[in-house]
Design a protein around this motif. Structure first.
Motif, PDB file in Angstrom:
ATOM      1  N   UNK A 216       0.868  -1.181   0.000  1.00 46.06           N
ATOM      2  CA  UNK A 216       0.000   0.000   0.000  1.00 46.06           C
ATOM      3  C   UNK A 216       0.903   1.230   0.000  1.00 46.06           C
ATOM      4  N   UNK A 217       0.918   1.981  -1.114  1.00 46.87           N
ATOM      5  CA  UNK A 217       1.830   3.110  -1.300  1.00 46.87           C
ATOM      6  C   UNK A 217       1.063   4.401  -1.075  1.00 46.87           C
ATOM      7  N   UNK A 218       1.602   5.248  -0.213  1.00 46.62           N
ATOM      8  CA  UNK A 218       0.959   6.524   0.099  1.00 46.62           C
ATOM      9  C   UNK A 218       1.930   7.656  -0.223  1.00 46.62           C
ATOM     10  N   UNK A 219       1.478   8.609  -1.024  1.00 43.95           N
ATOM     11  CA  UNK A 219       2.294   9.760  -1.427  1.00 43.95           C
ATOM     12  C   UNK A 219       1.894  10.949  -0.569  1.00 43.95           C
ATOM     13  N   UNK A 220       2.864  11.572   0.080  1.00 49.47           N
ATOM     14  CA  UNK A 220       2.610  12.733   0.933  1.00 49.47           C
ATOM     15  C   UNK A 220       3.184  13.968   0.259  1.00 49.47           C
ATOM     16  N   UNK A 221       3.026  15.098   0.904  1.00 45.40           N
ATOM     17  CA  UNK A 221       3.508  16.358   0.340  1.00 45.40           C
ATOM     18  C   UNK A 221       5.038  16.409   0.357  1.00 45.40           C
ATOM     19  N   UNK A 222       5.587  17.363  -0.372  1.00 42.37           N
ATOM     20  CA  UNK A 222       7.038  17.504  -0.481  1.00 42.37           C
ATOM     21  C   UNK A 222       7.651  18.315   0.656  1.00 42.37           C
ATOM     22  N   UNK A 223       6.907  18.550   1.720  1.00 45.10           N
ATOM     23  CA  UNK A 223       7.455  19.274   2.869  1.00 45.10           C
ATOM     24  C   UNK A 223       8.490  18.412   3.582  1.00 45.10           C
ATOM     25  N   UNK A 224       9.463  19.012   4.248  1.00 42.85           N
ATOM     26  CA  UNK A 224      10.471  18.224   4.966  1.00 42.85           C
ATOM     27  C   UNK A 224       9.840  17.408   6.092  1.00 42.85           C
ATOM     28  N   UNK A 225      10.275  16.188   6.218  1.00 44.33           N
ATOM     29  CA  UNK A 225       9.832  15.252   7.266  1.00 44.33           C
ATOM     30  C   UNK A 225       8.343  14.900   7.172  1.00 44.33           C
ATOM     31  N   UNK A 226       7.706  15.187   6.051  1.00 43.51           N
ATOM     32  CA  UNK A 226       6.278  14.875   5.934  1.00 43.51           C
ATOM     33  C   UNK A 226       6.046  13.360   5.931  1.00 43.51           C
ATOM     34  N   UNK A 227       6.884  12.632   5.210  1.00 45.34           N
ATOM     35  CA  UNK A 227       6.734  11.172   5.163  1.00 45.34           C
ATOM     36  C   UNK A 227       7.036  10.536   6.506  1.00 45.34           C
ATOM     37  N   UNK A 228       8.038  11.065   7.230  1.00 46.86           N
ATOM     38  CA  UNK A 228       8.382  10.508   8.546  1.00 46.86           C
ATOM     39  C   UNK A 228       7.247  10.699   9.541  1.00 46.86           C
ATOM     40  N   UNK A 229       6.646  11.885   9.524  1.00 44.83           N
ATOM     41  CA  UNK A 229       5.543  12.157  10.454  1.00 44.83           C
ATOM     42  C   UNK A 229       4.343  11.269  10.148  1.00 44.83           C
ATOM     43  N   UNK A 230       3.998  11.132   8.869  1.00 42.03           N
ATOM     44  CA  UNK A 230       2.856  10.287   8.496  1.00 42.03           C
ATOM     45  C   UNK A 230       3.124   8.824   8.836  1.00 42.03           C
ATOM     46  N   UNK A 231       4.346   8.362   8.594  1.00 38.34           N
ATOM     47  CA  UNK A 231       4.686   6.974   8.906  1.00 38.34           C
ATOM     48  C   UNK A 231       4.666   6.728  10.406  1.00 38.34           C
ATOM     49  N   UNK A 232       5.185   7.666  11.179  1.00 36.86           N
ATOM     50  CA  UNK A 232       5.195   7.525  12.636  1.00 36.86           C
ATOM     51  C   UNK A 232       3.778   7.501  13.202  1.00 36.86           C
ATOM     52  N   UNK A 233       2.921   8.378  12.706  1.00 38.41           N
ATOM     53  CA  UNK A 233       1.534   8.409  13.184  1.00 38.41           C
ATOM     54  C   UNK A 233       0.801   7.107  12.839  1.00 38.41           C
ATOM     55  N   UNK A 234       1.088   6.573  11.660  1.00 32.17           N
ATOM     56  CA  UNK A 234       0.443   5.327  11.256  1.00 32.17           C
ATOM     57  C   UNK A 234       0.879   4.175  12.152  1.00 32.17           C
ATOM     58  N   UNK A 235       2.154   4.113  12.503  1.00 32.25           N
ATOM     59  CA  UNK A 235       2.645   3.041  13.384  1.00 32.25           C
ATOM     60  C   UNK A 235       2.009   3.140  14.761  1.00 32.25           C
ATOM     61  N   UNK A 236       1.965   4.340  15.312  1.00 30.49           N
ATOM     62  CA  UNK A 236       1.383   4.521  16.654  1.00 30.49           C
ATOM     63  C   UNK A 236      -0.101   4.180  16.641  1.00 30.49           C
ATOM     64  N   UNK A 237      -0.799   4.561  15.586  1.00 27.75           N
ATOM     65  CA  UNK A 237      -2.225   4.254  15.495  1.00 27.75           C
ATOM     66  C   UNK A 237      -2.467   2.745  15.460  1.00 27.75           C
ATOM     67  N   UNK A 238      -1.642   2.013  14.731  1.00 29.08           N
ATOM     68  CA  UNK A 238      -1.814   0.562  14.674  1.00 29.08           C
ATOM     69  C   UNK A 238      -1.425  -0.091  15.998  1.00 29.08           C
ATOM     70  N   UNK A 239      -0.454   0.476  16.715  1.00 27.03           N
ATOM     71  CA  UNK A 239      -0.122  -0.049  18.039  1.00 27.03           C
ATOM     72  C   UNK A 239      -1.256   0.186  19.023  1.00 27.03           C
ATOM     73  N   UNK A 240      -1.898   1.341  18.927  1.00 19.39           N
ATOM     74  CA  UNK A 240      -3.039   1.609  19.810  1.00 19.39           C
ATOM     75  C   UNK A 240      -4.197   0.650  19.542  1.00 19.39           C
ATOM     76  N   UNK A 241      -4.396   0.293  18.288  1.00 11.67           N
ATOM     77  CA  UNK A 241      -5.470  -0.637  17.930  1.00 11.67           C
ATOM     78  C   UNK A 241      -5.069  -2.103  18.108  1.00 11.67           C
TER      79      UNK A 241
END
Length: 374
Positions: A216-241
């Protein structure tokens, strides 16, 4: 008035009063007749535990930090998938990147494209002739130059493919389902041929190749650290669930150290795939592999020993004794100070009333065993 019917079974007369008994015997006979092992069949509890006991694995790929460079994206994704399957049941395969990562073309791919263009020019001039003709994988026609094959494919098959896609998108309901079933084989054949003939319009087909491998490929904006923040939030969300038991992180970015520590606090297994041998992620995780080990297949062999160590640690944790206050109180009663005071008060009352006779024959400091010896 009840009448009994007599009939013969195997040459013997049987009354209808014995029909319930016969029915029971017939049921037993059927059970043992169709069960060749002659023993009652019970479900295999070990098989269910074995299948249910596998870890649920989730793969998170930071494409900005760790794109596949040495091999093609599809090949790298498939080899990574085969390796992580050794850790358990792979339920989630997720990749994050910004648009710049999909536009980037590795130097090896760039050099291959340059060589292909030079070879096409030599074939058009007649300087070089291919040993075998180029064959269209859709219709089977033969061509003696690669450029003619590309022109044929774009003029006929690509236009036909675009018409099929537009028909499916414009249709609705059952008509759309029929069109998908009608064109599915043709579209699959076209996609397999176009992957080798046409040059990807964006980058070198990174997103399409990973999707073809099941990610599952997700494209984020070209802002700095945008992919890292989205990936980190996704991991934490799956750990919470609680949707995973084993976290596979493909990255060398030290920003994910806190996420791995949080995963270990929640008793998750952690594995890192990266090329930085002395990185912070590899020091925090339970196991670590490099891309070279993934490509060569060495990581798949080492994963077996890693899983064995995890199973041994789980068994040792189950064998450790832990104090459970509620269970001890239910089994052995209460041992609180209030209960001890109540028992002391009861003893004094009984002593005063005469129910308990104090032994005056020995001194207060002597033990009962000493008086018995005398």
């Amino acid at each position: 008035m009840v009448s009994f019917i007599r009939f013969r079974v195997g040459g013997r007369r049987v009354d209808s009063s014995t029909i319930p008994t016969l029915t029971t015997l017939i049921r037993i006979f059927r059970c043992y007749h169709f069960n060749t092992s002659r023993t009652p069949k019970t479900p295999d509890s070990f098989a269910s535990v074995q299948s249910a006991g596998r870890n649920i694995v989730a793969v998170f790929w930071d494409l900005d930090n760790k794109p596949p460079r040495s091999v093609s994206p599809f090949d790298a994704a498939i080899r990574l998938k085969k390796t992580v399957e050794s850790f358990g049941a792979v339920r989630y395969k997720i990749a994050y990147a910004n648009q710049h990562s999909f536009d980037y073309v590795p130097p090896e791919i760039r050099e291959h494209m340059r060589d292909r263009r030079t070879l096409n020019q030599l074939e058009n001039k007649g300087v070089v002739k291919p040993a075998d003709p180029y064959i269209c994988r859709v219709c089977g026609r033969k061509f003696y130059t690669n450029e003619k094959l590309i022109n044929h494919f774009m003029q006929i098959h690509e236009s036909e493919h675009s018409k099929q896609v537009s028909q499916i998108e414009s249709a609705k309901g059952s008509q759309r389902v029929k069109l998908v079933g009608k064109y599915s084989m043709k579209m699959e054949k076209y996609n397999n041929a176009a992957r080798d003939i046409l040059i990807p319009k964006v980058g070198y087909g990174l997103g399409d190749e990973l999707k073809r491998a099941g990610y599952w490929v997700n494209v984020v904006s070209n802002k700095p650290q945008a992919a890292d923040v989205a990936l980190r939030n996704h991991i934490v969300d799956m750990m919470d669930r609680r949707q995973m038991e084993c976290l596979i992180l493909v990255s060398d970015d030290s920003d994910f150290v806190e996420v791995l520590k949080e995963a270990k606090l929640r008793c998750l297994k952690t594995v890192v795939v990266g090329d930085n041998n002395d990185g912070d992620l590899k020091r925090v995780s339970d196991a670590a592999f490099s891309w070279q080990e993934i490509i060569m297949g060495k990581a798949k062999k080492d994963a077996v020993s890693v899983v064995g160590r995890w199973k041994d640690s789980d068994i040792l944790k189950r064998l450790e004794w832990t104090y459970n206050y509620e269970r001890e109180r239910r089994l052995y009663g209460s041992c609180s100070e209030d209960d001890d005071n109540q028992n002391d008060d009861l003893y004094i009352c009984n002593l005063i009333s005469g129910e308990i006779k104090s032994d005056q024959s020995r001194a207060w400091w002597k033990l009962e065993s000493d008086s018995d010896v005398k």
